[in-house]
Design a protein around this motif. Structure first.
Motif, PDB file in Angstrom:
ATOM      1  N   UNK A 296      -0.558   5.005   8.120  1.00 37.84           N
ATOM      2  CA  UNK A 296      -1.786   4.988   8.919  1.00 37.84           C
ATOM      3  C   UNK A 296      -3.004   5.228   8.033  1.00 37.84           C
ATOM      4  N   UNK A 297      -2.919   6.191   7.137  1.00 44.73           N
ATOM      5  CA  UNK A 297      -4.044   6.495   6.264  1.00 44.73           C
ATOM      6  C   UNK A 297      -4.400   5.314   5.360  1.00 44.73           C
ATOM      7  N   UNK A 298      -3.386   4.627   4.839  1.00 43.26           N
ATOM      8  CA  UNK A 298      -3.668   3.445   4.003  1.00 43.26           C
ATOM      9  C   UNK A 298      -4.343   2.360   4.827  1.00 43.26           C
ATOM     10  N   UNK A 299      -3.828   2.126   6.037  1.00 43.77           N
ATOM     11  CA  UNK A 299      -4.428   1.109   6.909  1.00 43.77           C
ATOM     12  C   UNK A 299      -5.896   1.429   7.180  1.00 43.77           C
ATOM     13  N   UNK A 300      -6.161   2.680   7.569  1.00 45.65           N
ATOM     14  CA  UNK A 300      -7.516   3.096   7.924  1.00 45.65           C
ATOM     15  C   UNK A 300      -8.464   2.957   6.736  1.00 45.65           C
ATOM     16  N   UNK A 301      -8.076   3.470   5.592  1.00 46.98           N
ATOM     17  CA  UNK A 301      -8.957   3.432   4.429  1.00 46.98           C
ATOM     18  C   UNK A 301      -9.193   2.005   3.939  1.00 46.98           C
ATOM     19  N   UNK A 302      -8.169   1.176   4.030  1.00 50.94           N
ATOM     20  CA  UNK A 302      -8.315  -0.225   3.625  1.00 50.94           C
ATOM     21  C   UNK A 302      -9.334  -0.922   4.520  1.00 50.94           C
ATOM     22  N   UNK A 303      -9.217  -0.700   5.834  1.00 51.52           N
ATOM     23  CA  UNK A 303     -10.132  -1.344   6.767  1.00 51.52           C
ATOM     24  C   UNK A 303     -11.548  -0.781   6.646  1.00 51.52           C
ATOM     25  N   UNK A 304     -11.673   0.532   6.532  1.00 54.89           N
ATOM     26  CA  UNK A 304     -12.992   1.157   6.457  1.00 54.89           C
ATOM     27  C   UNK A 304     -13.764   0.718   5.215  1.00 54.89           C
ATOM     28  N   UNK A 305     -13.041   0.458   4.125  1.00 54.16           N
ATOM     29  CA  UNK A 305     -13.699   0.109   2.869  1.00 54.16           C
ATOM     30  C   UNK A 305     -13.827  -1.391   2.668  1.00 54.16           C
ATOM     31  N   UNK A 306     -13.435  -2.170   3.665  1.00 49.81           N
ATOM     32  CA  UNK A 306     -13.479  -3.614   3.494  1.00 49.81           C
ATOM     33  C   UNK A 306     -12.516  -4.111   2.449  1.00 49.81           C
ATOM     34  N   UNK A 307     -11.435  -3.359   2.255  1.00 53.21           N
ATOM     35  CA  UNK A 307     -10.413  -3.753   1.288  1.00 53.21           C
ATOM     36  C   UNK A 307     -10.610  -3.185  -0.098  1.00 53.21           C
ATOM     37  N   UNK A 308     -11.663  -2.381  -0.296  1.00 51.56           N
ATOM     38  CA  UNK A 308     -11.929  -1.836  -1.630  1.00 51.56           C
ATOM     39  C   UNK A 308     -11.017  -0.664  -1.973  1.00 51.56           C
ATOM     40  N   UNK A 309     -10.587   0.103  -0.956  1.00 53.84           N
ATOM     41  CA  UNK A 309      -9.700   1.246  -1.191  1.00 53.84           C
ATOM     42  C   UNK A 309      -8.261   0.814  -0.929  1.00 53.84           C
ATOM     43  N   UNK A 310      -7.442   0.869  -1.971  1.00 54.67           N
ATOM     44  CA  UNK A 310      -6.057   0.444  -1.837  1.00 54.67           C
ATOM     45  C   UNK A 310      -5.987  -1.072  -1.870  1.00 54.67           C
ATOM     46  N   UNK A 311      -4.868  -1.625  -1.479  1.00 52.81           N
ATOM     47  CA  UNK A 311      -3.658  -0.922  -1.063  1.00 52.81           C
ATOM     48  C   UNK A 311      -2.834  -0.457  -2.270  1.00 52.81           C
ATOM     49  N   UNK A 312      -2.013   0.549  -2.044  1.00 57.08           N
ATOM     50  CA  UNK A 312      -1.205   1.088  -3.130  1.00 57.08           C
ATOM     51  C   UNK A 312       0.171   1.473  -2.614  1.00 57.08           C
ATOM     52  N   UNK A 313       1.198   1.166  -3.398  1.00 55.20           N
ATOM     53  CA  UNK A 313       2.544   1.621  -3.055  1.00 55.20           C
ATOM     54  C   UNK A 313       2.585   3.145  -3.111  1.00 55.20           C
ATOM     55  N   UNK A 314       3.279   3.758  -2.150  1.00 52.85           N
ATOM     56  CA  UNK A 314       3.453   5.209  -2.129  1.00 52.85           C
ATOM     57  C   UNK A 314       4.938   5.517  -2.001  1.00 52.85           C
TER      58      UNK A 314
END
Length: 354
Positions: A296-314
């Motif tokens: 959920x956190x990856x999804x949220x941050x990816x969307x909020x940043x317009x794709x600039x944050x992440x995505x990253x394997x965890x």
């Protein structure tokens, strides 16, 4: 609201009172800033995250769903839990198609098949919907274009289990048991364990045993295997249901007292009880709560940043649970392990162990 009894009076306030007033004013200003930031945060569209799972009613994923809910509450998102009860790829693909049609904000999928999900993932991405894998991932070169994987490194987990087998069983017949061979949420574990055993240079006779998808079937297959191979030195499983069945078989036939070792994965209550009772050597906690929370956190941050944050394997990691450290798992009911729906703070005691 602030309790008015904490506000100082102006009469005879003195230097200490002035400082307290200034500190309170600064705190209120900071709080106002936090509230304004929260209001600004709330101005984005309310995201809707769809999780497509292969065994939607399996108790293992109870903790995963709590992780999803907790993270969604923090970021103000809606979530949907859907997919298949029996790991049927066509049903999962139908759920992905429905999420695309409903214009989901992001989709998370357990990629239990190496190729079946390639096309629906591409269609989601073409529609502007980011797709993440959780719990199970495709191997390199499969062609799937999911953005990131959040879950255990399954092959590495199998290798670590193989190392533990080396410590427990010096040689002889060893059974590696798997509910559904070929499924990408568990097959890499058995591959990793066998890789370690095959490269050890020791004399092992390795039996790969398919046990089935239901607990009753798994238990009957494990018992039947043991009764037909009473020279076995170790019974090890790569899935939760079969691990419980191994533990129950070990208990029924007193195998630990006969020098037989056993272990596996996941935290079913019966498995934990039988570890405490000395019937099973270990089980592996693959942190199911984090598989939902981090996704959920990856999804949220990816969307909020317009794709600039992440995505990253965890890699959500693993923990070996043995008789030495099983007590807290049995004593504490928590949503982090799926044994309670209550949200609570669980204070820990004693030294921190790696």
């Amino acid at each position: 609201m602030w309790n008015r009894s904490f506000a100082p009076t102006q009469k005879g306030v003195g230097r200490r009172g002035i400082m307290q007033t200034a500190a309170l004013g600064a705190s209120l200003a900071a709080l106002g800033g936090i509230r304004r930031a929260a209001a600004e945060e709330a101005s984005h569209p309310r995201f809707r995250f769809v999780f497509v799972n292969h065994v939607t009613t399996n108790p293992f994923f109870t903790a995963t769903q709590y992780g999803i809910r907790d993270a969604a509450a923090l970021v103000g998102a809606d979530t949907q839990w859907t997919g298949s009860q029996n790991s049927i790829a066509a049903e999962m693909i139908g759920a992905i198609n429905a999420a695309i049609a409903a214009k989901a904000s992001a989709i998370a999928v357990s990629l239990v098949d190496p190729h079946a999900f390639n096309d629906p993932v591409e269609r989601a991405l073409a529609a502007g919907i980011p797709v993440f894998a959780y719990n199970a991932d495709v191997p390199p070169g499969s062609g799937n274009k999911r953005l990131a994987y959040i879950g255990q490194d399954l092959f590495k987990a199998g290798q670590l289990m193989g190392q533990r087998i080396l410590e427990l069983v010096p040689g002889g017949r060893v059974a590696l048991m798997i509910a559904t061979p070929g499924q990408l949420n568990i097959q890499p574990r058995i591959d990793g364990a066998r890789d370690v055993l095959d490269k050890s240079g020791r004399s092992y006779q390795i039996d790969i045993v398919a046990t089935g998808a239901t607990v009753n079937e798994e238990l009957s297959k494990v018992k039947a295997y043991y009764l037909g191979h009473q020279d076995v030195k170790g019974l090890f499983s790569v899935d939760g249901g079969t691990t419980q069945s191994v533990a129950e078989t070990m208990e029924q036939y007193g195998l630990a007292a006969k020098g037989v070792h056993g272990g596996g994965f996941d935290l079913l209550p019966r498995t934990l009880s039988l570890i405490q009772g000395g019937h099973l050597d270990f089980t592996i906690d693959q942190q199911p709560y984090l598989q939902g929370y981090y996704t959920v956190m990856e999804m949220h941050n990816y969307l909020m940043s317009g794709g600039l944050v992440g995505p990253a394997d965890i890699n959500t990691g693993l923990k070996f649970v043995t008789r030495a450290n099983v007590a807290p798992y049995l004593a504490t009911k928590s949503r982090f392990e799926g044994s309670s729906s209550e949200a609570q703070f669980i204070p820990r005691s004693g030294p921190i162990q790696s």
